[in-house]
Scaffold this active site. Structure first.
Site, PDB file in Angstrom:
ATOM      1  N   ASN A  82     -55.765 170.253  17.872  1.00  0.00           N
ATOM      2  CA  ASN A  82     -54.636 170.922  17.240  1.00  0.00           C
ATOM      3  C   ASN A  82     -53.431 170.714  18.461  1.00  0.00           C
ATOM      4  O   ASN A  82     -53.481 171.643  19.357  1.00  0.00           O
ATOM      5  CB  ASN A  82     -54.400 172.288  16.527  1.00  0.00           C
ATOM      6  N   HIS A 114     -49.539 168.693   9.496  1.00  0.00           N
ATOM      7  CA  HIS A 114     -49.799 169.122  10.879  1.00  0.00           C
ATOM      8  C   HIS A 114     -51.356 169.140  10.909  1.00  0.00           C
ATOM      9  O   HIS A 114     -52.044 169.579   9.907  1.00  0.00           O
ATOM     10  CB  HIS A 114     -49.271 170.746  10.890  1.00  0.00           C
ATOM     11  N   CYS A 142     -46.393 175.731  15.452  1.00  0.00           N
ATOM     12  CA  CYS A 142     -47.036 174.356  14.874  1.00  0.00           C
ATOM     13  C   CYS A 142     -46.009 173.876  13.878  1.00  0.00           C
ATOM     14  O   CYS A 142     -45.997 172.672  13.660  1.00  0.00           O
ATOM     15  CB  CYS A 142     -48.458 174.611  14.272  1.00  0.00           C
TER      16      CYS A 142
HETATM   17  O1  UT7 Z   1     -51.964 175.653  13.743  1.00  0.00           O
HETATM   18  C1  UT7 Z   1     -51.689 176.647  13.216  1.00  0.00           C
HETATM   19  C2  UT7 Z   1     -52.588 176.867  12.120  1.00  0.00           C
HETATM   20  N1  UT7 Z   1     -54.051 176.924  12.656  1.00  0.00           N
HETATM   21  C3  UT7 Z   1     -54.815 177.128  11.891  1.00  0.00           C
HETATM   22  O2  UT7 Z   1     -54.581 176.545  10.574  1.00  0.00           O
HETATM   23  C4  UT7 Z   1     -56.349 177.487  11.978  1.00  0.00           C
HETATM   24  C5  UT7 Z   1     -57.046 178.169  10.962  1.00  0.00           C
HETATM   25  N2  UT7 Z   1     -58.286 178.410  10.863  1.00  0.00           N
HETATM   26  C6  UT7 Z   1     -59.376 177.849  11.110  1.00  0.00           C
HETATM   27  O3  UT7 Z   1     -59.126 176.290  11.310  1.00  0.00           O
HETATM   28  C7  UT7 Z   1     -60.716 178.229  10.973  1.00  0.00           C
HETATM   29  O4  UT7 Z   1     -60.635 179.584  10.434  1.00  0.00           O
HETATM   30  C8  UT7 Z   1     -61.562 178.073  12.479  1.00  0.00           C
HETATM   31  C9  UT7 Z   1     -61.868 176.713  12.626  1.00  0.00           C
HETATM   32  C10 UT7 Z   1     -60.808 178.766  13.476  1.00  0.00           C
HETATM   33  C11 UT7 Z   1     -62.788 178.993  12.210  1.00  0.00           C
HETATM   34  O5  UT7 Z   1     -63.777 178.722  11.103  1.00  0.00           O
HETATM   35  P1  UT7 Z   1     -64.210 179.643  10.128  1.00  0.00           P
HETATM   36  O6  UT7 Z   1     -64.804 178.768   9.188  1.00  0.00           O
HETATM   37  O7  UT7 Z   1     -62.853 180.323   9.609  1.00  0.00           O
HETATM   38  O8  UT7 Z   1     -65.083 180.647  10.947  1.00  0.00           O
HETATM   39  P2  UT7 Z   1     -65.053 182.049  11.113  1.00  0.00           P
HETATM   40  O9  UT7 Z   1     -63.837 182.577  12.010  1.00  0.00           O
HETATM   41  O10 UT7 Z   1     -65.075 182.936   9.774  1.00  0.00           O
HETATM   42  O11 UT7 Z   1     -66.361 182.351  11.831  1.00  0.00           O
HETATM   43  C12 UT7 Z   1     -67.776 181.975  11.154  1.00  0.00           C
HETATM   44  C13 UT7 Z   1     -68.744 182.369  12.373  1.00  0.00           C
HETATM   45  C14 UT7 Z   1     -68.758 183.571  13.001  1.00  0.00           C
HETATM   46  O12 UT7 Z   1     -70.026 184.275  13.340  1.00  0.00           O
HETATM   47  P3  UT7 Z   1     -70.366 185.229  12.415  1.00  0.00           P
HETATM   48  O13 UT7 Z   1     -69.670 186.491  12.503  1.00  0.00           O
HETATM   49  O14 UT7 Z   1     -70.582 184.684  10.898  1.00  0.00           O
HETATM   50  O15 UT7 Z   1     -72.078 185.314  12.984  1.00  0.00           O
HETATM   51  C15 UT7 Z   1     -68.019 183.276  14.399  1.00  0.00           C
HETATM   52  O16 UT7 Z   1     -68.626 184.098  15.354  1.00  0.00           O
HETATM   53  O17 UT7 Z   1     -68.609 181.358  13.280  1.00  0.00           O
HETATM   54  C16 UT7 Z   1     -68.611 181.715  14.693  1.00  0.00           C
HETATM   55  N3  UT7 Z   1     -67.813 181.194  15.489  1.00  0.00           N
HETATM   56  C17 UT7 Z   1     -68.407 180.255  16.186  1.00  0.00           C
HETATM   57  N4  UT7 Z   1     -69.522 179.553  16.101  1.00  0.00           N
HETATM   58  C18 UT7 Z   1     -69.739 178.468  16.873  1.00  0.00           C
HETATM   59  C19 UT7 Z   1     -66.541 181.194  15.661  1.00  0.00           C
HETATM   60  N5  UT7 Z   1     -66.246 180.098  16.718  1.00  0.00           N
HETATM   61  C20 UT7 Z   1     -67.231 179.376  16.839  1.00  0.00           C
HETATM   62  C21 UT7 Z   1     -67.614 178.164  17.802  1.00  0.00           C
HETATM   63  N6  UT7 Z   1     -68.945 177.932  17.810  1.00  0.00           N
HETATM   64  N7  UT7 Z   1     -66.758 177.804  18.370  1.00  0.00           N
END
Ligand code: UT7
Length: 318
Positions: free
Chosen positions: A275, A245, A114
Site C-alpha cells: 500500500n 487504491h 490514501c
Molecule cells: O489504505 C487505507 C486503507 N487500509 C486498508 O484498507 C486496510 C484494511 N485492513 C486490512 O487490510 C486487514 O484488516 C489487515 C490485513 C490489516 C488485517 O487482516 P484481518 O483479516 O482483518 O486480520 P485481523 O486484524 O482481524 O487479525 C486476525 C489475526 C489476529 O490474531 P488473533 O487475535 O485472531 O489471535 C492478529 O493478531 O491475525 C493476527 N495478525 C497477524 N498474524 C500474523 C495481525 N497481523 C498479523 C501479521 N502476521 N502480520
C-alpha cells in the site's frame, strides 16, 4: 465544453525491495499469513536520504515526457501526499523548484491520505473545467516507511514507498466524466498517525484498526462506483478497467465481485508495491499503460479510501 483528460503518466519505485521474508525476521509474522490476508509479496522502501519529493520528481519527469508537454506550459502542480518533505513549503513548491519550472505556476499539496490522488484529480478536473488551468501536473507520492512502526505486525507488513504522476490537459471531449469525493472525520481514530506538528506527542507512527477499515472500504467502494456513474449515461458494464487504491487484494476482489466485474478487469499491483497510499493509483495506472493493458479510449474507474476517512472516485476515458 472543456474537459480534463490524462495526457501522460509516469511513476517511480525505490530500488530497494523488501520481501515478506525480511519482515519474518522483524516481527512475528509469516510470508504465508501476509500473502493470504493481503496479497502482498513485496514492497519498495526508500533510502534514508530519499524523500517524497525525490520520488515525485522522477515520476513527474516521466509523466511530462510521456505527455509530450513543455514543463513551462504547466500552470498548476497538485501534489497529493501525507508524508511531505517539510512542514512547509509544500512538496508541490519543492517539486516545482526541482523540475526547474520558471513560469511561477500555482502549486499546492493535497492531504487526503490514501484518497489523495483521487482528491487531486478531482481538483485538477475543476480547475480545467472552469478555465483556471490548462495543463496540470498531478502527483501522488508517499514515503510511508518513515511513519511505519516496524515493531507493529498489524501495520508494518502493509505499506511501501513510491510515486506516480499524470499530466492533465484541457481537451474538447471527455476525459473525466465525473468525480465524487467524501469524508467523515468521525472515523479519524480508526486509521491515524496520532502525533503531529501542532499536537506533538510520542506516537508519530501509523495506527490502524484494520478490520473496521476493511469493512468500511468494501462498502464505500461499492456505493461510490454507482454514485460516480450517475447521470453520465454510462454503466458498470462499460468500465474497461477498475484502477483502485491498492490496500489489500481481498478488498479489491470483494469490490470486483460486488460490481460483477471480472477480476481480470481490475489492475492489481498490491502484490508488488504494497500500500503506497497516494501513489498507489497513479502507479497502477502507469504499470497498466506501459504493459499495454490500458489503451487510449478505454473507460477507467479509479476509487480510493483512506485515513479521515476520506474517499472518492473518478470516471474517465483514457
Ligand atoms: O489504505 C487505507 C486503507 N487500509 C486498508 O484498507 C486496510 C484494511 N485492513 C486490512 O487490510 C486487514 O484488516 C489487515 C490485513 C490489516 C488485517 O487482516 P484481518 O483479516 O482483518 O486480520 P485481523 O486484524 O482481524 O487479525 C486476525 C489475526 C489476529 O490474531 P488473533 O487475535 O485472531 O489471535 C492478529 O493478531 O491475525 C493476527 N495478525 C497477524 N498474524 C500474523 C495481525 N497481523 C498479523 C501479521 N502476521 N502480520
Amino acid at each position: 465544453m472543456i474537459y480534463a483528460g490524462i495526457a501522460g503518466t509516469g511513476s517511480y519505485l525505490p530500488e530497494r525491495v523488501m520481501l515478506n521474508a525480511e519482515l519474518e525476521e522483524m516481527v512475528e509474522t509469516s510470508d504465508d499469513w501476509i500473502q493470504s490476508r493481503t496479497g502482498i509479496k513485496q514492497r519498495h522502501i526508500a533510502r534514508d536520504d530519499e524523500s517524497t519529493c525525490d520520488m515525485g520528481l522522477v515520476a513527474a519527469a516521466n509523466a511530462i515526457a510521456s505527455a509530450g508537454v513543455d514543463k513551462n506550459d504547466i500552470d498548476l502542480i497538485i501534489f497529493a501526499t501525507s508524508t511531505p518533505d517539510q512542514t512547509f513549503p509544500s512538496t508541490a513548491c519543492l517539486l516545482q523548484r526541482e523540475l526547474g519550472i520558471s513560469n511561477n505556476c500555482m502549486a499546492f499539496d493535497v492531504q487526503a491520505v490514501c484518497a489523495g490522488f483521487v482528491y487531486a484529480l478531482n481538483i485538477a478536473n475543476n480547475f480545467v473545467k472552469t478555465g483556471a488551468a490548462k495543463c496540470i501536473l498531478v502527483v501522488g507520492a508517499d514515503c510511508l516507511s518513515k511513519i511505519v512502526d516496524w515493531t507493529d505486525r498489524s501495520t508494518c507488513i502493509l505499506f511501501g514507498d513510491g510515486a506516480g504522476a499524470v499530466v492533465v490537459t484541457a481537451q474538447d471531449q471527455p476525459g473525466i466524466y465525473n468525480s465524487v469525493l467524501h469524508a467523515n472525520g468521525n472515523y479519524a481514530n480508526l486509521l491515524q498517525v496520532p502525533s503531529g506538528v501542532s499536537r506533538p506527542g510520542n506516537k508519530p507512527y501509523i495506527e490502524m484498526t484494520g478490520s473496521e477499515v476493511f469493512k468500511f472500504a468494501v462498502n464505500s467502494m461499492e456505493s461510490i462506483v454507482d454514485e460516480v456513474l450517475t447521470d453520465t449515461g454510462l454503466e458498470q458494464a462499460d468500465i474497461d478497467w477498475l484502477v483502485p487504491h491498492q490496500a489489500n487484494k481481498r478488498i479489491l476482489s470483494a469490490t470486483a465481485k460486488k460490481l460483477s466485474l471480472p477480476v481480470e478487469k481490475v489492475v492489481i499491483t498490491v502484490q508488488d508495491h504494497g500500500n503506497t497510499s497516494a501513489a498507489s493509483i497513479p502507479l497502477a495506472l502507469d504499470v497498466a499503460v506501459n504493459d499495454g493493458r490500458i489503451q487510449r479510449g478505454h473507460l477507467l474507474m479509479m476509487e480510493a479510501i483512506g485515513g479521515g476517512f476520506a474517499w472518492g472516485a473518478v470516471l474517465l476515458r483514457y
